[in-house]
Design a protein around this motif. Sequence first.
Motif, short mmCIF file in Angstrom:
data_model
loop_
_atom_site.label_atom_id
_atom_site.label_comp_id
_atom_site.label_asym_id
_atom_site.label_seq_id
_atom_site.Cartn_x
_atom_site.Cartn_y
_atom_site.Cartn_z
N MET A 1 0.84 -1.21 0.00
CA MET A 1 0.00 0.00 0.00
C MET A 1 0.87 1.24 0.00
SD MET A 1 -3.23 0.36 -0.04
CE MET A 1 -3.60 1.89 -0.83
N LEU A 2 1.85 1.23 0.90
CA LEU A 2 2.76 2.37 0.99
C LEU A 2 3.47 2.58 -0.34
CD1 LEU A 2 3.82 4.33 3.16
CD2 LEU A 2 5.78 2.80 3.40
N LEU A 3 3.91 1.46 -0.94
CA LEU A 3 4.65 1.56 -2.20
C LEU A 3 3.76 2.06 -3.31
CD1 LEU A 3 6.76 -1.65 -1.90
CD2 LEU A 3 7.60 0.67 -1.93
N ILE A 4 2.51 1.59 -3.33
CA ILE A 4 1.59 2.06 -4.37
C ILE A 4 1.34 3.55 -4.20
CG2 ILE A 4 -0.79 1.88 -5.19
CD1 ILE A 4 -0.65 -1.02 -4.94
N GLY A 5 1.20 3.96 -2.94
CA GLY A 5 1.03 5.39 -2.70
C GLY A 5 2.22 6.18 -3.21
N ALA A 6 3.45 5.67 -2.95
CA ALA A 6 4.65 6.35 -3.42
C ALA A 6 4.67 6.40 -4.94
CB ALA A 6 5.89 5.64 -2.90
N ALA A 7 4.30 5.26 -5.57
CA ALA A 7 4.30 5.23 -7.03
C ALA A 7 3.27 6.21 -7.58
CB ALA A 7 4.00 3.81 -7.53
N ILE A 47 10.95 1.51 -7.40
CA ILE A 47 9.73 1.03 -6.72
C ILE A 47 9.14 -0.15 -7.49
CG2 ILE A 47 7.35 1.63 -6.19
CD1 ILE A 47 8.27 4.31 -5.35
N ILE A 48 9.07 -0.03 -8.83
CA ILE A 48 8.51 -1.13 -9.62
C ILE A 48 9.32 -2.40 -9.41
CG2 ILE A 48 8.15 -1.94 -11.98
CD1 ILE A 48 7.41 0.86 -12.77
N ILE B 5 -6.61 -3.16 -2.97
CA ILE B 5 -7.93 -2.55 -2.95
C ILE B 5 -8.83 -3.37 -3.86
CG2 ILE B 5 -9.24 -0.45 -3.41
CD1 ILE B 5 -6.55 1.05 -3.23
N PRO B 6 -9.98 -3.86 -3.38
CA PRO B 6 -10.84 -4.68 -4.24
C PRO B 6 -11.31 -3.88 -5.46
CG PRO B 6 -11.65 -4.60 -1.96
CD PRO B 6 -10.51 -3.66 -2.03
N GLY B 7 -11.26 -4.53 -6.62
CA GLY B 7 -11.75 -3.88 -7.83
C GLY B 7 -10.79 -2.89 -8.43
#
Lengths: 99, 368
Positions: A1-7, A47-48, B5-7
């Motif tokens: 989640m943190l990484l996706i936020g950073a990305a 990150i990827i 996250i679902p979806g």
Amino acid sequence: MLLIGAAAGLLVAMSLMIARAIMGPSHYDRILAANSFGTKTVLLLAIIGFVFGRPAFLDIALVYALINFVTTIALMKFFRYRSLAAPLTTHTPKEGGNG
Amino acid sequence: MTGYIPGFDANLALDAILLVMLVVIVAAIAATHRMLSAVILMGLYSLVSAVWLVVMDAADVAFTEAVVGAGVSTIVLLGAILLTRGAAAKVSGRRRFLPAVLALGVGAILIYATLDLPDFGDPASPANAYVGRAYLEATGNDMGIPNVVTAVLSSYRGFDTLGETVVIFAAAIGVAIMLGFGERAMADRTIEPLAGGPADHHVVLRVAAKLLIPIIALYAFYVQFHGDLGPGGGFQAGVILAVAVILHALVFGLKDTMAAVKPKFARGVAALGVLLYAGIGVTCIVNGGGFLDYDHLFPRHIEAQIPDWILGPADPAHPHHWGQHFGIMAIELGVLFTVAATMVTIFYGFAGRSMEAPQPGAPRSGAA
């Protein structure tokens, strides 16, 4: 989640850099945007690589960092002096001779 | 990347964002009349498309796109601007109509063609089902190197890669025919240093470049010799090595660089690389195999003499494939020579020629 936020944050920043590179208004803005965009790309690749579990992607990120530096110098030199060949020094050639 | 996250498919979102970026950048390139803006935007385009190739897991291609597209192309295009006018000529609306229709038509046909493409990563797609699967399954037994891309590129399809290397060599010849080798820049007149105030001493830049040039060169050799194991190989390493030389020319001047890496030496090495590559192929024929059939690179009695410690003790079920290992290493070295020397020759051509060309606004000098 943190990484996706950073990305996601990086992608937003990259979009802003693209907008600046397209709108200008001066070439200096564009060069600055391109350089900053390259830095963001390095971070995004790191990150990827981490998210996909492929540390080999760091090799590509490293090469970006090196190439980005050289490209920016070429752009700045072109922008300032309209030349790629002249040495960047105020010494005369006789006392110069650095290499 | 999915499942948080679902979806919400983060992978798909990333693809979509990167593709939108590409479309926006291309539209801006088409719209701009200023060459420098176009060059900068093309650099951005390369960066984004390389990220996208990484997301598609095509690490070797992304590597090439990064070093060639974002690096060397930008610098060579800057050299091209120096030789031409800095802005595109205005074209009337009527003359723009037909090219626009053609470009949009071809684009529409290509987009229509993508509808027939198999899904990304589909195991039943032709590319993955037949030849690709055969290569993936056979590489471990045939040659014992982990990076299948390198195995396909330099061994299974070694003949194709020889063709590519010759094409790159031909590119150097083409640029040299048009622009020369840039050698007159070194020979006939003193290059005056750039005029500038006290703020233009560039000490930081020169020190940083001195630190970075060896590191870039070292990294090139890492990419070269690590190509069997990870992304990279002769093509990428050659361009990175050339970038080190180009950085030297940018900071210390073309004349100093030409004294260190002579134009004659550069074009000699470009030819030597092709010769080395083809020579390996002929050696395989002489020793009883086909062209570029590395299993026959060494005669049998010599291959038996190669000590095992070079690669570590061999598993009895999978003996070392010495011919493959040394053959791939040698042809990758040939590719490195040709690519690096070609890039340097092209840069010399552009940068050296731009010193001969009259500067905009300056009176035309007799020497040019």
